[in-house]
Design a protein around this motif. Sequence first.
Motif, short mmCIF file in Angstrom:
data_model
loop_
_atom_site.label_atom_id
_atom_site.label_comp_id
_atom_site.label_asym_id
_atom_site.label_seq_id
_atom_site.Cartn_x
_atom_site.Cartn_y
_atom_site.Cartn_z
N THR A 57 0.84 -1.20 0.00
CA THR A 57 0.00 0.00 0.00
C THR A 57 0.87 1.24 0.00
O THR A 57 0.60 2.19 -0.74
CB THR A 57 -0.93 -0.01 1.24
OG1 THR A 57 -1.74 -1.19 1.18
CG2 THR A 57 -1.81 1.22 1.27
N GLN A 58 1.91 1.24 0.82
CA GLN A 58 2.82 2.40 0.87
C GLN A 58 3.51 2.59 -0.48
O GLN A 58 3.64 3.72 -0.95
CB GLN A 58 3.85 2.18 1.98
CG GLN A 58 4.75 3.36 2.23
CD GLN A 58 5.74 3.09 3.35
OE1 GLN A 58 6.04 1.94 3.67
NE2 GLN A 58 6.24 4.15 3.95
N TRP A 59 3.93 1.52 -1.10
CA TRP A 59 4.58 1.61 -2.40
C TRP A 59 3.63 2.19 -3.44
O TRP A 59 4.02 3.03 -4.25
CB TRP A 59 5.07 0.22 -2.81
CG TRP A 59 5.71 0.19 -4.16
CD1 TRP A 59 6.98 0.54 -4.47
CD2 TRP A 59 5.10 -0.21 -5.39
NE1 TRP A 59 7.21 0.39 -5.81
CE2 TRP A 59 6.07 -0.06 -6.40
CE3 TRP A 59 3.83 -0.67 -5.73
CZ2 TRP A 59 5.80 -0.37 -7.72
CZ3 TRP A 59 3.58 -0.98 -7.05
CH2 TRP A 59 4.56 -0.83 -8.03
N LYS A 60 2.37 1.74 -3.42
CA LYS A 60 1.38 2.25 -4.38
C LYS A 60 1.16 3.75 -4.19
O LYS A 60 1.01 4.49 -5.16
CB LYS A 60 0.06 1.50 -4.24
CG LYS A 60 0.08 0.11 -4.83
CD LYS A 60 -1.25 -0.58 -4.64
CE LYS A 60 -1.24 -1.97 -5.21
NZ LYS A 60 -2.53 -2.66 -5.03
N GLU A 61 1.12 4.19 -2.93
CA GLU A 61 0.92 5.62 -2.65
C GLU A 61 2.10 6.45 -3.18
O GLU A 61 1.90 7.48 -3.81
CB GLU A 61 0.75 5.85 -1.15
CG GLU A 61 -0.57 5.33 -0.61
CD GLU A 61 -0.65 5.34 0.91
OE1 GLU A 61 0.35 5.72 1.58
OE2 GLU A 61 -1.71 4.96 1.44
N LYS A 62 3.31 5.97 -2.93
CA LYS A 62 4.50 6.69 -3.43
C LYS A 62 4.52 6.71 -4.95
O LYS A 62 4.87 7.72 -5.56
CB LYS A 62 5.77 6.03 -2.90
CG LYS A 62 6.03 6.31 -1.44
CD LYS A 62 7.32 5.67 -0.99
CE LYS A 62 7.57 5.91 0.48
NZ LYS A 62 8.83 5.31 0.93
N ARG A 63 4.14 5.62 -5.54
CA ARG A 63 4.11 5.54 -7.00
C ARG A 63 3.09 6.51 -7.58
O ARG A 63 3.35 7.19 -8.57
CB ARG A 63 3.79 4.10 -7.41
CG ARG A 63 3.84 3.86 -8.89
CD ARG A 63 3.64 2.39 -9.18
NE ARG A 63 3.42 2.21 -10.59
CZ ARG A 63 2.81 1.18 -11.11
NH1 ARG A 63 2.37 0.21 -10.34
NH2 ARG A 63 2.64 1.08 -12.41
N ALA A 64 1.94 6.61 -6.95
CA ALA A 64 0.90 7.55 -7.40
C ALA A 64 1.39 8.99 -7.26
O ALA A 64 1.14 9.83 -8.13
CB ALA A 64 -0.38 7.34 -6.61
N GLU A 65 2.11 9.29 -6.17
CA GLU A 65 2.65 10.64 -5.98
C GLU A 65 3.67 10.98 -7.07
O GLU A 65 3.64 12.08 -7.62
CB GLU A 65 3.32 10.75 -4.61
CG GLU A 65 2.37 10.78 -3.45
CD GLU A 65 3.10 10.75 -2.11
OE1 GLU A 65 4.31 11.06 -2.06
OE2 GLU A 65 2.45 10.39 -1.11
N ARG A 66 4.57 10.04 -7.36
CA ARG A 66 5.57 10.27 -8.42
C ARG A 66 4.89 10.50 -9.76
O ARG A 66 5.29 11.38 -10.53
CB ARG A 66 6.53 9.09 -8.50
CG ARG A 66 7.58 9.05 -7.44
CD ARG A 66 8.70 8.06 -7.74
NE ARG A 66 8.22 6.73 -8.09
CZ ARG A 66 8.07 5.73 -7.23
NH1 ARG A 66 8.35 5.90 -5.97
NH2 ARG A 66 7.66 4.55 -7.64
N GLN A 67 3.86 9.72 -10.05
CA GLN A 67 3.18 9.86 -11.32
C GLN A 67 2.49 11.23 -11.40
O GLN A 67 2.54 11.89 -12.44
CB GLN A 67 2.15 8.76 -11.53
CG GLN A 67 1.50 8.85 -12.90
CD GLN A 67 0.38 7.86 -13.08
OE1 GLN A 67 -0.29 7.47 -12.13
NE2 GLN A 67 0.16 7.45 -14.32
N ALA A 68 1.87 11.66 -10.32
CA ALA A 68 1.21 12.96 -10.30
C ALA A 68 2.23 14.08 -10.53
O ALA A 68 1.96 15.02 -11.28
CB ALA A 68 0.47 13.17 -8.99
#
Length: 186
Positions: A57-68
């Motif tokens: 879950t933490q990895w997905k959140e960081k990935r979404a932030e980088r993409q944004a």
Amino acid sequence: MTSSFTRRLLAAAACAALALPVLAQTAPAAPTGNSDAPTAQMQKRSDHRADRQAQRTQWKEKRAERQAQRLTQLKTQLALTPAQEPAWTSFTQAMQLRGDFARLDRDSMQKLTTPERIDRMRAQRAQRDAAMDARGDAVKAFYAQLQPEQQQTFDRQNHRMGADHKNRGHGRHGHGHMGQRSGQAG
């Protein structure tokens, strides 16, 4: 000859008589202290799964932030016109990370036969391929709305993102172009 045979027979009988009490003993009872061992082991596995889920879950959140962040930078660099905004909106919606793909549950997979597991994996692959095709179509549709200078910027930015992906460790296993090992012709 009889005395030799008799001696051997007596020796075998003595060994059997000595072994008889050992064979007659009951199996030792399981120690009472280890009765919780399976439960503790199951708890440890459960804790491990929960930790992995939290990391995922933490990895997905960081990935979404980088993409944004990347999309924001791209939009700034493209200098979109108001007429291009609807295409941008469609593009960014299509590029949102998908987390709704069904994961293959190990326990349920073990209950299936080999052909059923293959079918399940193929169905999952088809679902992911369809999502990837939809994203590719969205990129092409957005790209078609860009001016030639914007397309060049998009191309440069997209090329850099691929290089960043490779440099983050995804391409560090000695494989070059098309999955070949470094030094091979390709």
